[in-house]
Design a protein around this motif. Sequence first.
Motif, PDB file in Angstrom:
ATOM      1  N   SER A  33      10.806  18.323 -26.119  1.00 28.49           N
ATOM      2  CA  SER A  33      12.094  18.487 -26.801  1.00 28.49           C
ATOM      3  C   SER A  33      12.622  17.135 -27.284  1.00 28.49           C
ATOM      4  O   SER A  33      13.416  17.072 -28.221  1.00 28.49           O
ATOM      5  N   LYS A  68      21.914  19.245 -27.175  1.00 28.15           N
ATOM      6  CA  LYS A  68      20.690  19.732 -26.505  1.00 28.15           C
ATOM      7  C   LYS A  68      20.402  18.756 -25.357  1.00 28.15           C
ATOM      8  O   LYS A  68      19.531  17.867 -25.443  1.00 28.15           O
ATOM      9  N   HIS A  70      19.011  18.756 -22.576  1.00 20.46           N
ATOM     10  CA  HIS A  70      17.737  18.581 -21.870  1.00 20.46           C
ATOM     11  C   HIS A  70      16.875  17.492 -22.493  1.00 20.46           C
ATOM     12  O   HIS A  70      15.887  17.070 -21.893  1.00 20.46           O
ATOM     13  N   GLY A 115      24.125  20.351 -21.442  1.00 13.13           N
ATOM     14  CA  GLY A 115      22.969  20.931 -20.758  1.00 13.13           C
ATOM     15  C   GLY A 115      23.126  22.442 -20.677  1.00 13.13           C
ATOM     16  O   GLY A 115      22.150  23.167 -20.600  1.00 13.13           O
ATOM     17  N   LEU A 117      23.714  25.007 -23.062  1.00 12.11           N
ATOM     18  CA  LEU A 117      23.574  24.875 -24.509  1.00 12.11           C
ATOM     19  C   LEU A 117      24.716  25.538 -25.274  1.00 12.11           C
ATOM     20  O   LEU A 117      25.338  26.487 -24.792  1.00 12.11           O
ATOM     21  N   GLY A 145      19.755  22.019 -30.823  1.00 14.12           N
ATOM     22  CA  GLY A 145      18.449  22.638 -31.039  1.00 14.12           C
ATOM     23  C   GLY A 145      18.572  23.918 -31.837  1.00 14.12           C
ATOM     24  O   GLY A 145      19.663  24.496 -31.945  1.00 14.12           O
ATOM     25  N   ASP A 146      17.439  24.400 -32.357  1.00 17.37           N
ATOM     26  CA  ASP A 146      17.493  25.655 -33.128  1.00 17.37           C
ATOM     27  C   ASP A 146      17.641  26.853 -32.195  1.00 17.37           C
ATOM     28  O   ASP A 146      18.356  27.809 -32.504  1.00 17.37           O
ATOM     29  N   GLY A 147      17.027  26.787 -31.025  1.00 14.70           N
ATOM     30  CA  GLY A 147      17.236  27.857 -30.052  1.00 14.70           C
ATOM     31  C   GLY A 147      18.700  27.907 -29.644  1.00 14.70           C
ATOM     32  O   GLY A 147      19.299  28.988 -29.542  1.00 14.70           O
ATOM     33  N   GLU A 148      19.267  26.758 -29.449  1.00 23.34           N
ATOM     34  CA  GLU A 148      20.677  26.638 -29.063  1.00 23.34           C
ATOM     35  C   GLU A 148      21.602  27.294 -30.096  1.00 23.34           C
ATOM     36  O   GLU A 148      22.683  27.795 -29.748  1.00 23.34           O
ATOM     37  N   GLU A 151      23.620  30.567 -29.802  1.00 19.11           N
ATOM     38  CA  GLU A 151      24.885  30.696 -29.058  1.00 19.11           C
ATOM     39  C   GLU A 151      26.042  30.911 -30.033  1.00 19.11           C
ATOM     40  O   GLU A 151      26.236  30.116 -30.969  1.00 19.11           O
ATOM     41  N   ASN A 176      12.838  22.755 -34.369  1.00 17.31           N
ATOM     42  CA  ASN A 176      11.429  22.522 -33.999  1.00 17.31           C
ATOM     43  C   ASN A 176      10.662  23.829 -33.746  1.00 17.31           C
ATOM     44  O   ASN A 176       9.583  23.813 -33.192  1.00 17.31           O
ATOM     45  N   LEU A 178      10.483  26.109 -31.648  1.00 23.55           N
ATOM     46  CA  LEU A 178      10.221  26.695 -30.331  1.00 23.55           C
ATOM     47  C   LEU A 178      11.418  26.558 -29.403  1.00 23.55           C
ATOM     48  O   LEU A 178      12.132  25.549 -29.442  1.00 23.55           O
ATOM     49  N   GLY A 179      11.632  27.571 -28.571  1.00 23.06           N
ATOM     50  CA  GLY A 179      12.663  27.497 -27.538  1.00 23.06           C
ATOM     51  C   GLY A 179      12.003  27.242 -26.192  1.00 23.06           C
ATOM     52  O   GLY A 179      11.029  26.491 -26.113  1.00 23.06           O
ATOM     53  N   GLN A 180      12.523  27.876 -25.152  1.00 25.10           N
ATOM     54  CA  GLN A 180      11.954  27.654 -23.819  1.00 25.10           C
ATOM     55  C   GLN A 180      10.744  28.546 -23.562  1.00 25.10           C
ATOM     56  O   GLN A 180       9.687  28.086 -23.162  1.00 25.10           O
ATOM     57  N   LYS A 238       7.953  20.418 -32.301  1.00 27.93           N
ATOM     58  CA  LYS A 238       8.123  20.132 -30.875  1.00 27.93           C
ATOM     59  C   LYS A 238       6.854  19.421 -30.384  1.00 27.93           C
ATOM     60  O   LYS A 238       5.737  19.799 -30.758  1.00 27.93           O
ATOM     61  N   HIS A 252       7.363  23.696 -23.113  1.00 27.92           N
ATOM     62  CA  HIS A 252       8.789  23.391 -22.919  1.00 27.92           C
ATOM     63  C   HIS A 252       9.059  23.088 -21.443  1.00 27.92           C
ATOM     64  O   HIS A 252       8.645  23.837 -20.560  1.00 27.92           O
TER      65      HIS A 252
HETATM   66  C1  LIG Z   1      23.385  28.370 -22.161  1.00 29.94           C
HETATM   67  C2  LIG Z   1      21.988  28.047 -21.774  1.00 29.94           C
HETATM   68  N1  LIG Z   1      21.073  29.024 -21.704  1.00 29.94           N
HETATM   69  C3  LIG Z   1      19.801  28.744 -21.327  1.00 29.94           C
HETATM   70  C4  LIG Z   1      19.435  27.458 -21.019  1.00 29.94           C
HETATM   71  C5  LIG Z   1      18.019  27.142 -20.561  1.00 29.94           C
HETATM   72  N2  LIG Z   1      17.299  26.381 -21.618  1.00 29.94           N
HETATM   73  C6  LIG Z   1      17.190  25.069 -21.606  1.00 29.94           C
HETATM   74  S1  LIG Z   1      16.415  24.445 -22.943  1.00 29.94           S
HETATM   75  C7  LIG Z   1      16.195  25.998 -23.584  1.00 29.94           C
HETATM   76  C8  LIG Z   1      15.509  26.171 -24.921  1.00 29.94           C
HETATM   77  C9  LIG Z   1      16.221  25.388 -25.965  1.00 29.94           C
HETATM   78  O1  LIG Z   1      15.619  25.555 -27.211  1.00 29.94           O
HETATM   79  P1  LIG Z   1      16.076  24.683 -28.439  1.00 29.94           P
HETATM   80  O2  LIG Z   1      17.560  24.738 -28.571  1.00 29.94           O
HETATM   81  O3  LIG Z   1      15.294  25.113 -29.606  1.00 29.94           O
HETATM   82  O4  LIG Z   1      15.763  23.200 -27.985  1.00 29.94           O
HETATM   83  P2  LIG Z   1      14.351  22.427 -27.973  1.00 29.94           P
HETATM   84  O5  LIG Z   1      14.045  22.166 -26.544  1.00 29.94           O
HETATM   85  O6  LIG Z   1      13.324  23.314 -28.617  1.00 29.94           O
HETATM   86  O7  LIG Z   1      14.608  21.218 -28.729  1.00 29.94           O
HETATM   87  C10 LIG Z   1      16.709  26.959 -22.740  1.00 29.94           C
HETATM   88  C11 LIG Z   1      16.660  28.427 -22.968  1.00 29.94           C
HETATM   89  C12 LIG Z   1      20.429  26.466 -21.099  1.00 29.94           C
HETATM   90  N3  LIG Z   1      20.188  25.195 -20.779  1.00 29.94           N
HETATM   91  N4  LIG Z   1      21.684  26.768 -21.506  1.00 29.94           N
END
Ligand SMILES: Cc1ncc(C[n+]2csc(CCOP(=O)(O)OP(=O)(O)O)c2C)c(N)n1
Length: 610
Positions: A33, A68, A70, A115, A117, A145-148, A151, A176, A178-180, A238, A252
């Motif tokens: 990430s 993001k 993490h 942290g 997200l 992040g794109d997964g983020e 929300e 990127n 991909l998510g988790q 990623k 991830h």
């Molecule tokens: C609200 C919330 N839900 C779930 C998580 C667990 N989690 C941490 S990273 C992640 C995936 C994130 O994907 P993305 O936003 O695309 O970031 P990337 O790591 O791909 O850059 C998840 C589900 C979290 N940290 N916060």
Amino acid sequence: MSADLATLARMAQKLRRHSLETTAEAGSGHPTSCMSCAEIVSVLFFDEMRFDPKDPSGRDQDVFVLSKGHAAPILWAALKEAGAIDDDLMSLRRLGSPLEGHPTPTCPWVRVATGSLGQGVSAAAGMALGRRLDGSRGRVYALLGDGEAAEGAVWEAAQFASFNRLDNLCAVLDANRLGQSGPTMYQHDTAVYADRFRAFGWDVAVVDGHDVAALRAAFAKARATSGRPFAVVARTLKGKGVSFLENKEGWHGKTVKKGEELAKAVGELGDTGVTLSLEARRYEPAPARPGGEPVLDPDYRLGQEVATREAYGTALAKLARVCPDVVALDGDTKNSTFSERLKEAAPERFVEGYIAEQNMIGVALGLSTEGKIPFASTFACFLTRAYDFIRMASYSRPSHLVLCGSHAGVSIGEDGPSQMALEDLAMMRAIAGATVLYPSDAVSGERLVEQAARTAGIVYIRTSRPKTKVLYANEEYFPLGQSKTLRASAGDRATIVAAGVTVHEALAAHEALAKQGLAVRVIDLYSVKPIDAETLRKAASDTKAIVTVEDHSVCGGIGEAVAAVVAGFAPVTTLGIREMPRSGTPRELLAAHGIDAAAIAAAVRRALGR
Ligand SMILES: Cc1ncc(C[n+]2csc(CCOP(=O)(O)OP(=O)(O)O)c2C)c(N)n1
């Protein structure tokens, strides 16, 4: 002086190397990430942002929010390479190191903990707003992040930022793919994100997020944009830069193994020997902020009927007149919470959050990092949906963050259960370090607003809908961690502990019991947390039984708080809401749920075996 493009690209590779090595050393973390956003971070820290690496708390410079969270290892790496921290990067995630798994303000460059997200853009919007209020020119950058972006709160924030024309805010979306646990919803379809940001009123650039020249150009465009916020949607990979990680699922939150695997990964990155020395870059100083002491002077008559929610609004307006840092936010309930009184007194310091409570709390937190004293209000029940923001705000250790929940309990009456807060005390008591205040009349309401403005950290004020009689003289003070003993005599047989509307029921019960020859003590527990253990323990040893009564669920509220401190001293009977409430008049509901004067008197008699 800015670095040349080749150097920025090499710095990105170096940041990747740090991310791989530090997470491998820690044995946990999210290197892939970090790797997708290495060019973004390199260009932001070593080219775009103006800041003084020696002055983390300085105003008049740009700030960065890692939504993001993490990807913390790359933030630590960038700060280290910029000369902003001198911590050992290899201490990542070790107990005692400020370089935690996700950013917290233990590192002085981190303004808000991230942290969970979806929260960073709200906080960044609050910072951007605070800067505008102060006439300070620093810009705010948030990386998500794109997964983020799935929300909803991200889009609450996007809407808020464009509505408020926050052109000092730039969000960077690291798309990127991909998510988790698998691919994100739209993977590399960057047009979806771009369309969304545009639909929410932002200007947008879509770029190859590994192209430092394209990133630099996008940030220049963002800086030149006025009247609206700017989003850089960056298509990235990623794990970029290492063949066995790049764009691969299943990596991830996984680190490469120290030894051969790490050596192979680092070897693929090529030359990472670059160093850059950053000179301080900041804006001309913003105007000095005038100070002001939060001193209030309640002006009520004993016996006057005023709802504590109204006293809150009156106090807030007075506070705004003496304290220029006070700002109020509300979630489209300002005429119910009475925060509209501040709007009348100081319109420029009222922030309408509309019906988006999560974002409102995030914005309030961002404002607090800019030296403001935010008071955010809505019906207490609607704060529950922002609980994760409140929880995360506590980890941000805000200098000030006051939350006011009005319409507490069944005493709101006819609107029914959807509008009644029955869980808010439990929720707020559980927040580490939070202060929980619960006025019973207008004077305590005003005094507790004054206390809240003076108190560091998160302060929760619970107000009520019905009018209640003024019990206290205007001169009365309400220190944190104390209580008011309203009725006491040497012959007290039991103690009633109440707060808010139930104080008035307890006083009526006291009168009824007195007529029957039974003397009871009555304590107003206006400071639910910290709690007045001393007075409660004395009452528990002076009298035979404690009866607590609250307009809140019996779970996690005043009863349990009191029971915890008097355990072993006296038996405790807890009166509170045990069953699902319905619509009705406040009086009917207090009686139906066993928290009115008659129910209290009966409970006292039962507790004493009478
Ligand atoms: C609200 C919330 N839900 C779930 C998580 C667990 N989690 C941490 S990273 C992640 C995936 C994130 O994907 P993305 O936003 O695309 O970031 P990337 O790591 O791909 O850059 C998840 C589900 C979290 N940290 N916060």
